[in-house]
Scaffold this motif. Structure first.
Motif, short mmCIF file in Angstrom:
data_model
loop_
_atom_site.label_atom_id
_atom_site.label_comp_id
_atom_site.label_asym_id
_atom_site.label_seq_id
_atom_site.Cartn_x
_atom_site.Cartn_y
_atom_site.Cartn_z
N GLN A 34 66.20 12.59 54.58
CA GLN A 34 66.95 11.85 55.59
C GLN A 34 66.67 12.37 56.99
N ALA A 35 65.73 13.32 57.13
CA ALA A 35 65.37 13.84 58.45
C ALA A 35 64.62 12.77 59.22
N THR A 36 64.76 12.80 60.51
CA THR A 36 64.10 11.81 61.36
C THR A 36 62.85 12.36 62.04
N ASP A 37 62.58 13.65 61.91
CA ASP A 37 61.37 14.23 62.51
C ASP A 37 60.39 14.62 61.41
N SER A 38 59.11 14.58 61.73
CA SER A 38 58.06 14.83 60.72
C SER A 38 58.04 16.26 60.23
N LYS A 39 58.50 17.20 61.04
CA LYS A 39 58.50 18.62 60.64
C LYS A 39 59.41 18.86 59.44
N HIS A 40 60.52 18.14 59.37
CA HIS A 40 61.50 18.35 58.31
C HIS A 40 61.51 17.24 57.25
N PHE A 41 60.87 16.11 57.55
CA PHE A 41 60.93 14.98 56.63
C PHE A 41 60.10 15.23 55.37
N VAL A 42 60.67 14.86 54.24
CA VAL A 42 59.98 14.82 52.96
C VAL A 42 60.40 13.50 52.32
N ALA A 43 59.47 12.85 51.65
CA ALA A 43 59.78 11.55 51.04
C ALA A 43 60.86 11.69 49.98
N PRO A 44 61.74 10.69 49.87
CA PRO A 44 62.75 10.74 48.80
C PRO A 44 62.09 10.65 47.43
N LEU A 45 62.83 11.02 46.43
CA LEU A 45 62.33 10.96 45.05
C LEU A 45 62.50 9.53 44.53
N MET A 56 69.50 11.29 37.32
CA MET A 56 70.20 12.55 37.54
C MET A 56 70.12 13.46 36.31
N GLU A 57 70.16 12.88 35.12
CA GLU A 57 70.00 13.69 33.91
C GLU A 57 68.63 14.34 33.89
N LYS A 58 67.60 13.58 34.23
CA LYS A 58 66.24 14.12 34.26
C LYS A 58 66.11 15.19 35.34
N LEU A 59 66.66 14.93 36.52
CA LEU A 59 66.59 15.90 37.61
C LEU A 59 67.33 17.19 37.26
N VAL A 125 60.37 20.70 46.52
CA VAL A 125 60.65 19.27 46.40
C VAL A 125 59.44 18.55 45.79
N GLU A 126 58.25 18.92 46.22
CA GLU A 126 57.05 18.27 45.68
C GLU A 126 56.85 18.62 44.20
N ASP A 127 57.22 19.84 43.82
CA ASP A 127 57.15 20.23 42.40
C ASP A 127 58.15 19.40 41.59
N ILE A 128 59.35 19.22 42.11
CA ILE A 128 60.35 18.38 41.42
C ILE A 128 59.82 16.96 41.29
N ARG A 129 59.22 16.44 42.37
CA ARG A 129 58.66 15.07 42.34
C ARG A 129 57.58 14.95 41.26
#
Length: 139
Positions: A34-45, A56-59, A125-129
């Motif tokens: 939900q970040a608006t800047d590229s430094k902190h933004f990561v795509a949602p799952l 949520m069970e899988k996560l 986050v990328e590992d979770i994805r």
């Protein structure tokens, strides 16, 4: 989990506030979909629009499989986990919330202490994805 040398108190800004996760910090030690800047933004799952419970069970299972994690809360499409570094006990907070209307799970991963995390939260986050995609995220 036992508190480590660098354990710090749980932040009071965790959880949903007006339907959003807390903003990413100004320091480079966290990411958020939900970040608006590229430094902190990561795509949602990714998540099918009608499948919050299954996602949520899988996560929950994926986070437990990563190790050094403790699920603090998991209910109503929201999950909060703490990741502890093995030796010194630094703590990172990971929050995931389902948004069925958008068909995604928003994620926030932030270190409690320090200035830089050397990319650890983004990597987590990328590992979770990757693991979520490996499990398949269909109901």
């Amino acid at each position: 989990m036992r508190p480590g040398l660098f354990a710090s108190p749980r932040p009071d800004n965790l959880g949903l506030h007006d339907g959003l996760l807390a903003p990413a910090p100004s320091t480079p030690n966290g990411v958020s979909s939900q970040a608006t800047d590229s430094k902190h933004f990561v795509a949602p799952l990714p998540m099918p629009t009608d499948c919050c419970v299954s996602a949520m069970e899988k996560l929950h299972g994926i986070i437990e499989s990563l190790g050094h994690a403790e699920i603090i809360s998991a209910d109503d499409g929201y999950l909060h986990a703490e990741f502890h570094t093995p030796l010194l006990g630094f703590v990172d907070d990971v929050e995931i919330v389902c948004n069925e209307q958008e068909g995604v799970c928003h994620v926030r991963s932030v270190s409690r202490m320090g200035h830089s995390d050397l990319g650890k939260n983004r990597q987590r986050v990328e590992d979770i994805r990757k693991r979520l995609e490996g499990w398949g995220y269909c109901c």
